[in-house]
Write a protein that holds these residues in place. Structure first.
Motif, PDB file in Angstrom:
ATOM      1  N   LEU A   1       1.293  14.029  -9.786  1.00 13.87           N
ATOM      2  CA  LEU A   1       2.210  15.182  -9.821  1.00 13.87           C
ATOM      3  C   LEU A   1       3.172  15.154 -11.015  1.00 13.87           C
ATOM      4  N   HIS A   2       3.592  13.968 -11.469  1.00 19.86           N
ATOM      5  CA  HIS A   2       4.599  13.882 -12.541  1.00 19.86           C
ATOM      6  C   HIS A   2       4.159  12.889 -13.609  1.00 19.86           C
ATOM      7  N   PRO A   3       3.023  13.143 -14.276  1.00 18.78           N
ATOM      8  CA  PRO A   3       2.495  12.147 -15.221  1.00 18.78           C
ATOM      9  C   PRO A   3       3.486  11.800 -16.340  1.00 18.78           C
ATOM     10  N   ASP A   4       4.135  12.821 -16.938  1.00 17.69           N
ATOM     11  CA  ASP A   4       5.034  12.536 -18.082  1.00 17.69           C
ATOM     12  C   ASP A   4       6.180  11.628 -17.656  1.00 17.69           C
ATOM     13  N   ALA A   5       6.829  12.013 -16.545  1.00 12.83           N
ATOM     14  CA  ALA A   5       8.000  11.243 -16.095  1.00 12.83           C
ATOM     15  C   ALA A   5       7.604   9.785 -15.811  1.00 12.83           C
ATOM     16  N   LEU A   6       6.453   9.621 -15.142  1.00  9.25           N
ATOM     17  CA  LEU A   6       6.022   8.272 -14.761  1.00  9.25           C
ATOM     18  C   LEU A   6       5.756   7.410 -15.998  1.00  9.25           C
ATOM     19  N   ALA A   7       5.001   7.992 -16.951  1.00 11.46           N
ATOM     20  CA  ALA A   7       4.623   7.206 -18.140  1.00 11.46           C
ATOM     21  C   ALA A   7       5.862   6.818 -18.942  1.00 11.46           C
ATOM     22  N   LEU A   8       6.761   7.772 -19.150  1.00 16.57           N
ATOM     23  CA  LEU A   8       7.939   7.482 -19.979  1.00 16.57           C
ATOM     24  C   LEU A   8       8.879   6.501 -19.282  1.00 16.57           C
TER      25      LEU A   8
ATOM     26  N   SER B   1       0.838  -1.210   0.000  1.00 12.02           N
ATOM     27  CA  SER B   1       0.000   0.000   0.000  1.00 12.02           C
ATOM     28  C   SER B   1       0.869   1.255   0.000  1.00 12.02           C
ATOM     29  N   HIS B   2       2.058   1.179   0.629  1.00 12.78           N
ATOM     30  CA  HIS B   2       2.969   2.320   0.608  1.00 12.78           C
ATOM     31  C   HIS B   2       3.415   2.589  -0.836  1.00 12.78           C
ATOM     32  N   ALA B   3       3.761   1.489  -1.540  1.00 12.24           N
ATOM     33  CA  ALA B   3       4.201   1.623  -2.936  1.00 12.24           C
ATOM     34  C   ALA B   3       3.073   2.197  -3.800  1.00 12.24           C
ATOM     35  N   GLU B   4       1.862   1.731  -3.534  1.00 14.04           N
ATOM     36  CA  GLU B   4       0.713   2.239  -4.310  1.00 14.04           C
ATOM     37  C   GLU B   4       0.514   3.730  -4.095  1.00 14.04           C
ATOM     38  N   SER B   5       0.676   4.172  -2.835  1.00 18.02           N
ATOM     39  CA  SER B   5       0.516   5.607  -2.543  1.00 18.02           C
ATOM     40  C   SER B   5       1.553   6.418  -3.317  1.00 18.02           C
ATOM     41  N   LEU B   6       2.803   5.935  -3.326  1.00 21.41           N
ATOM     42  CA  LEU B   6       3.862   6.640  -4.062  1.00 21.41           C
ATOM     43  C   LEU B   6       3.543   6.696  -5.558  1.00 21.41           C
ATOM     44  N   PHE B   7       3.076   5.555  -6.060  1.00 18.61           N
ATOM     45  CA  PHE B   7       2.732   5.467  -7.486  1.00 18.61           C
ATOM     46  C   PHE B   7       1.635   6.499  -7.836  1.00 18.61           C
ATOM     47  N   ASN B   8       0.584   6.546  -6.993  1.00 21.86           N
ATOM     48  CA  ASN B   8      -0.526   7.478  -7.256  1.00 21.86           C
ATOM     49  C   ASN B   8      -0.066   8.933  -7.158  1.00 21.86           C
ATOM     50  N   LEU B   9       0.875   9.173  -6.232  1.00 18.56           N
ATOM     51  CA  LEU B   9       1.413  10.525  -6.086  1.00 18.56           C
ATOM     52  C   LEU B   9       2.153  10.932  -7.365  1.00 18.56           C
ATOM     53  N   CYS B  10       3.013  10.021  -7.873  1.00 23.88           N
ATOM     54  CA  CYS B  10       3.721  10.301  -9.142  1.00 23.88           C
ATOM     55  C   CYS B  10       2.723  10.530 -10.276  1.00 23.88           C
ATOM     56  N   ARG B  11       1.648   9.677 -10.303  1.00 23.96           N
ATOM     57  CA  ARG B  11       0.623   9.817 -11.361  1.00 23.96           C
ATOM     58  C   ARG B  11       0.027  11.219 -11.347  1.00 23.96           C
TER      59      ARG B  11
ATOM     60  N   ASP C   1     -10.134   9.288 -13.646  1.00 17.48           N
ATOM     61  CA  ASP C   1     -10.465  10.246 -12.581  1.00 17.48           C
ATOM     62  C   ASP C   1     -11.265  11.377 -13.218  1.00 17.48           C
ATOM     63  N   SER C   2     -12.470  11.636 -12.685  1.00 17.74           N
ATOM     64  CA  SER C   2     -13.382  12.576 -13.347  1.00 17.74           C
ATOM     65  C   SER C   2     -12.741  13.953 -13.549  1.00 17.74           C
ATOM     66  N   ASP C   3     -11.882  14.373 -12.582  1.00 16.62           N
ATOM     67  CA  ASP C   3     -11.304  15.714 -12.698  1.00 16.62           C
ATOM     68  C   ASP C   3     -10.233  15.750 -13.784  1.00 16.62           C
ATOM     69  N   ALA C   4      -9.439  14.674 -13.852  1.00 16.31           N
ATOM     70  CA  ALA C   4      -8.287  14.747 -14.740  1.00 16.31           C
ATOM     71  C   ALA C   4      -7.911  13.374 -15.268  1.00 16.31           C
ATOM     72  N   PRO C   5      -8.500  12.941 -16.419  1.00 17.63           N
ATOM     73  CA  PRO C   5      -8.057  11.685 -17.011  1.00 17.63           C
ATOM     74  C   PRO C   5      -6.554  11.780 -17.319  1.00 17.63           C
ATOM     75  N   PHE C   6      -5.889  10.655 -17.378  1.00 15.29           N
ATOM     76  CA  PHE C   6      -4.425  10.664 -17.415  1.00 15.29           C
ATOM     77  C   PHE C   6      -3.865  11.130 -18.772  1.00 15.29           C
ATOM     78  N   TRP C   7      -4.342  10.544 -19.858  1.00 19.64           N
ATOM     79  CA  TRP C   7      -3.728  10.789 -21.176  1.00 19.64           C
ATOM     80  C   TRP C   7      -3.683  12.267 -21.553  1.00 19.64           C
ATOM     81  N   PRO C   8      -4.779  13.029 -21.425  1.00 22.75           N
ATOM     82  CA  PRO C   8      -4.731  14.448 -21.836  1.00 22.75           C
ATOM     83  C   PRO C   8      -3.734  15.276 -21.006  1.00 22.75           C
ATOM     84  N   ARG C   9      -3.331  14.767 -19.831  1.00 21.76           N
ATOM     85  CA  ARG C   9      -2.407  15.543 -19.010  1.00 21.76           C
ATOM     86  C   ARG C   9      -0.966  15.392 -19.477  1.00 21.76           C
ATOM     87  N   LEU C  10      -0.710  14.454 -20.383  1.00 16.40           N
ATOM     88  CA  LEU C  10       0.655  14.286 -20.891  1.00 16.40           C
ATOM     89  C   LEU C  10       0.938  15.337 -21.963  1.00 16.40           C
ATOM     90  N   SER C  11       2.194  15.770 -22.051  1.00 16.63           N
ATOM     91  CA  SER C  11       2.561  16.716 -23.117  1.00 16.63           C
ATOM     92  C   SER C  11       2.466  15.987 -24.451  1.00 16.63           C
TER      93      SER C  11
END
Length: 1086
Positions: free
Chosen positions: A21-28, A9-19, A58-68
């Motif tokens: 705050l840093h979507p581009d870095a995480l995806a790449l 669960s700790h790892a999951e929290s970190l993963f969600n935080l990266c998702r 996530d209703s507020d911010a789907p992931f793909w459109p947030r990537l550059s």
């Protein structure tokens, strides 16, 4: 991937935080690991996590459109590069899943132009490794529904894809490629909307079937099972695709089912394919019934599977209900499939097959065959009930003979078969064969020292008069079993006793004193955890016995029983304890039995009941094809359904408790009326939102039924001054809460049957609210009625389309007829709702009626069903009757229909039409006058018809006579009164429509009182007839005339007695029946 929950669960929290705050870095980074990591499990996990990110909604911010856009471009290229190079098959599949998930969202906007060229090349290039071909085809399978929606793809690329699939289905070396191609082909065929497009792919079917046969021939059953699962999907979703080669396809499946050398799983899937095809009625009605030779072979296979039963010693010693001991998976599949097959293809197809096979099984020497025949008979009864009822003697004899079989398992199967037949063929079975079945069941209780559930099933469809002669024997045996040491036996005895009491009603009083002490003893003493069910069943039995014998007999024991229940209610109950649900139902039955005497207990009963009604559904939602950890436990109380790409699991036990509680709330409101008032403010906010509870039909049905009960309870409490000072404004407030909620729920209700119930409840609520309804509410109700009419018409149109299918047959017609009957019920309720609005608002409703006319007038058409025509006429009748002068403007439109409908083939339509003619005669004045001649002609056809007085036609006859009377009363100057009035008198009295009878006989009174010339006739020659009519009316008591009319008749008869010459009087008297003479003597002498 760590097993330790905390780390994970700790790892999951970190993963969600990266998702976040840093979507581009995480995806790449994930893509880079996927592309370059040498560790297989890292690559696999990266693919899964990437897919999770890309489908994160996530209703507020789907992931793909947030990537550059640069990251998006890199990611798309990287994914295709990875797929091209990945050598591990399992990881490649995960990458294909990830690409598919992204493609589904990008392709509709043409936002991934490189994808399709890459996929086409991967499938077609001669140097492509099979692993990449398989991955590309699996992506085609997952995006097929998006491609099928794209007209330009269908126009330009469908032929190319078709060619590629043909080649891939015949791949020379890789079964994996062939199965992936099969998956793509099935998904494409089932996604294409147009039949023409599907037909372009018809030549794919032979290689699709070869994928299966080649896997089997090479001994690769795992691949064969994958292929079968895909073909089952095709059979359910697009059976028509199989039609041209249906014989070959089904023949191949039967061969697989018959092949003893194959794994059970393979054979079961082949059977599932055929059953699914038979069940796909809406898309291909009747197709399987055209293949009786295959159905007969399938039936034989299923019968053979029923023989796979071991004589397990555990069956004989079962302390708990272990009736399944020795049953195999073959046996279980065969049982289920016989039931489904019979329901899908119907009795006309199955009964001839069964009649050939079952007698041979019963004549064989092995007990397993006798057992199989009885099990099969019970399983097919529901689907074959209509045909089996025609051969009831044969069926009952077949089963009862096996009550004497030497093998106990066969005898037990025979008893259970009678139980199943009692449910599926009742009440005919009970009425015709009780004298053979009940004694057999009674001796079966001696045989097994166990009350079979068949007693319960048989009694459920029994009337007290059938049951009474056997009660001594049955109740006596059940009392003996009640004292048996085995808990299972006692539970069965309680259930059977409850059913016997419920069916015999007050006839059970004679056994009450013998039975109740035992029941109370069990209730008070069964306190261990091990016998919770025994106590629960004793509650059920006591409450049903109480209801059967009535309040007076039960009152003293009821107090004691309630004390025990009160104590139990206060104690802590475990969540899996059956007591809760049984107790909820027992309280409600006690309330029904005791009526207002139950009120003191409500404060104890209601809190837990509300708690159960407010239970939240226990729902888990996971991704349907995901690798997410799903708890695939075999928990039977969890039901899963797949909706789109989501798998939803629902715990049914919670829903059942909720449904029971909602039903009980409705029951209390109905029973206690104004006494329920103190609870309305808590119950209404609990039940109103449940009108849209789509997880469970029973919850919605209960909420719907409760709405008018709550409103009635409030209204009575206010009227009787029991509402703590609240006045009519409280009723309005409640009505304003309930009625709009019902209207809104009606719009979204998917089930036709519940739709009809909602309209029924809405109608009752409108009657209770009356003029408290606001104009806006009336408008929304009218809009909703338009919506219901339109939706119903669409469903009917869709059914009419089904009749054009090439395999449509008589069985299918029967099913459509039943579906359309539900539709008629909806229209019936619409008519009632509009009738209520017209009666409540009269002429001020007419602007709404004008809007509705566009929907109602077409219902009068010859192409509509009799029920629709009847309802449309009734609505106009209501308008004419309630709105009087204001309704005259509609006569031009509706009266011609009315006069024509007087000659309709359907008696109910005729009744509504002649009633309407009477209303128009009464209120139509000069507008009706020009049509008097035509109206007389139409009414005369109804009255003078040779079959006018047959039971189907008498209501139309009575209404026509009443209408004729109104023409005599209101349009005397427009008719030849000397002929018409005596003709009317000759039809009297009328005796079937009791409402019209009272009106007509009052009219006769008034005419005699004013010495109506045409009525009395020259020289008063009609007086004997008038006296005879009066005598018959008096013999009918209160049915044929109001009290006021009866006393007017008596005083008229006294006048006639005093004024007529004795000789005329004597001859008048002599024409009467003896019964009428007696009636006259008694009223005239008093």
């Amino acid at each position: 991937m760590s097993a330790a929950n905390e780390q994970r669960s700790h790892a999951e929290s970190l993963f969600n935080l990266c998702r976040d705050l840093h979507p581009d870095a995480l995806a790449l980074k994930l893509a880079a690991v996927l592309h370059a990591s040498p560790a297989l499990d890292f690559r696999a996990m990266s693919a899964v996590l990437l897919r999770k990110l890309l489908t994160h909604r996530d209703s507020d911010a789907p992931f793909w459109p947030r990537l550059s856009s640069a990251s998006q471009t890199s990611l798309k290229s990287l994914l295709l590069a990875v797929l091209h190079q990945e050598s591990d098959r399992s990881t490649a599949k995960k990458v294909a899943d990830t690409i598919s998930a992204l493609a589904v969202s990008l392709l509709p906007d043409s936002a991934w132009p490189d994808l399709l060229p890459f996929l086409f090349h991967s499938v077609s290039a001669s140097d492509t490794p099979p692993r990449l071909q398989e991955s590309a085809l699996l992506i085609f399978a997952q995006i097929a529904y998006v491609l099928a929606d794209d007209a330009s793809f269908i126009g330009s690329h469908l032929p190319t894809l078709h060619t590629l699939l043909l080649a891939a289905l015949s791949h020379p070396s890789s079964p994996d490629v062939r199965v992936a191609a099969l998956s793509a082909a099935v998904n494409l065929v089932t996604s294409l909307e147009s039949a023409a497009d599907r037909n372009r792919l018809a030549d794919l079917l032979p290689p699709m079937m070869r994928t299966l046969t080649e896997s089997l021939n090479s001994g690769n059953e795992a691949t064969a099972q994958e292929a079968l699962e895909l073909l089952v999907e095709l059979a359910g979703a697009e059976p028509r695709f199989l039609r041209r080669q249906i014989g070959d396809v089904v023949g191949a499946m039967i061969q697989i089912a018959e092949a003893d050398g194959l794994e059970e799983g393979t054979r079961h899937l082949a059977i599932e394919f055929i059953i699914t095809l038979a069940e796909a009625r809406e898309r291909a009605p009747g197709m399987m019934r055209k293949l009786p030779q295959f159905l007969s072979r399938l039936f034989s296979v299923l019968m053979k599977m029923l023989l796979d039963l071991e004589d397990d010693p555990a069956w004989y010693t079962a302390e708990v209900q272990d009736e399944d001991a020795g049953e195999t998976s073959n046996y279980g599949v065969a049982q289920e499939c016989l039931d489904r097959l019979a329901i899908a293809v119907g009795g006309n197809t199955i009964v001839p097959v069964a009649s050939e096979l079952l007698p041979a099984f019963l004549a064989a020497s092995e007990w397993q065959k006798h057992h199989a025949a009885l099990i099969a008979l019970a399983q097919i009864a529901e689907g074959c009930s209509k045909v089996m009822l025609k051969n009831l003697e044969q069926v009952v004899t077949m089963v009862l003979c096996s009550f004497q079989d030497p093998h106990p398992r066969v005898r037990w199967a025979a008893i259970n078969a009678i139980g199943q037949l009692s449910t599926d063929l009742g009440p005919d079975l009970q009425t015709q064969y009780h004298q053979r079945v009940l004694p057999a069941l009674a001796s079966a209780m001696d045989d097994f020292q166990n009350p079979p559930s068949a007693v319960l099933n048989f009694c459920e469809n029994c009337t007290p008069d059938i049951l009474t002669p056997y009660l001594d024997g049955i109740v006596g045996k059940l009392l003996v079993l009640l004292q048996n040491g085995k808990q299972m036996v006692q539970e069965g005895a309680l259930t059977a006793l409850a059913s016997v009491a419920d069916s015999s009603q007050e006839q059970f009083q004679k056994y009450y004193d013998a039975v109740m002490p035992y029941l109370k003893a069990i209730l008070m003493n069964a306190t261990n955890k091990s016998n919770r069910m025994l106590r629960a069943k004793s509650m059920e039995c006591i409450s049903l016995v109480g209801m059967a014998v009535g309040k007076e007999k039960f009152r003293d024991d009821a107090k004691q029983v309630m004390e025990v229940l009160l104590a139990l209610q206060g104690s802590q109950v475990e969540t899996d304890d059956p007591t809760t649900s049984y107790m909820l139902q027992a309280w409600a039955r006690l309330c029904k039995c005791l009526g207002q005497d139950f009120l003191p207990y409500m404060s104890v009963v209601m809190p837990p009941l509300l708690q159960s009604a407010q239970l939240k559904p226990d729902v888990t939602i996971t991704s349907a094809g995901s690798d997410d950890d799903i708890d695939d436990s075999d928990d039977e109380s969890v039901e899963t359904i797949t909706l789109g790409d989501k798998r939803i699991g629902i715990r049914t036990s919670v829903l059942e408790e909720k449904a029971t509680a909602c039903n009980m709330l409705c029951c209390y409101a109905d029973e206690l009326k104004e006494g329920f008032y103190p609870w309305i403010d808590q119950v209404a906010p609990t039940l109103v939102p449940l009108l849209k509870f789509y997880f469970h039909e029973e919850v919605r049905k209960a909420a719907v039924a409760a709405m008018p009960e709550l409103l009635r309870s409030a209204k009575l409490a206010v009227e009787k001054g029991q509402a703590q000072g609240r006045d009519e404004s409280y009723i309005k407030q409640l009505s304003d809460y309930i009625i709009p909620a019902l209207v809104e729920a009606l719009q979204k209700e998917p089930e036709t049957e519940i739709c009809a119930s909602m309209l029924d409840s809405l109608n009752e609520c409108m009657q209770l609210s009356g003029s408290l309804l606001s104009e806006d509410q009336v408008r929304s109700i009218v809009e909703q009625i338009k919506h219901v009419i339109t939706a119903s018409a669409a469903r009917k149109k869709e059914r009419a389309e089904r009749t054009k299918a090439e395999d449509f047959d008589a069985e299918e017609e029967e099913i459509l007829k039943e579906e359309n009957e539900q539709e008629e019920e909806v229209f019936d309720q619409i008519g009632d709702c509009l009738g209520t609005l017209i009666k409540t608002f009269k002429a001020s409703f007419l602007p709404f009626f004008d809007e509705l006319s566009l929907y109602i007038t077409p219902m009068l058409g010859k192409d509509k069903t009799p029920e629709e025509r009847r309802i449309a006429i009734c609505i106009f009748d209501d308008v004419a009757e309630q709105c009087r002068e204001a309704a005259l403007r509609y006569y031009d439109t509706y009266l011609p229909f009315l006069l024509e409908a007087c000659n309709d083939d359907n008696a109910d339509v005729r009744q509504a039409a002649v009633y309407g003619v009477g209303v128009c005669a009464e209120f139509g004045g000069s507008v009706f006058r020009p049509l008097v001649g035509e109206a007389l002609f139409s009414l005369n056809n109804v009255i003078g018809h040779p079959d006018a007085l047959q039971s189907d036609n008498v209501m139309a006859y009575d209404n026509a006579v009443s209408a004729l009377g109104k023409i005599c009363q209101f349009h005397r100057d427009g008719i030849d009164a000397a002929k018409v009035v005596p003709a009317w008198l000759s039809c009297l009295p009328i005796k079937n429509d009791l409402i019209e009878a009272k009106i007509v006989h009052e009219q006769l009174c008034s005419m005699v009182e004013r010495s109506d010339r045409e009525l009395l006739g020259p020289n008063n020659q009609q007086i004997p007839k008038i006296v005879a009519v009066f005598a018959e009316v008096l013999c009918g008591g209160k049915d044929l005339a109001t009290e006021q009319t009866v006393s007017r008749i008596i005083s008229l008869l006294r006048q006639i007695q005093q004024t007529l010459p004795p000789a005329v009087l004597a001859s008048t008297w002599s024409t009467l029946q003896p019964q009428q003479q007696l009636a006259l003597q008694s009223v005239l002498s008093s």
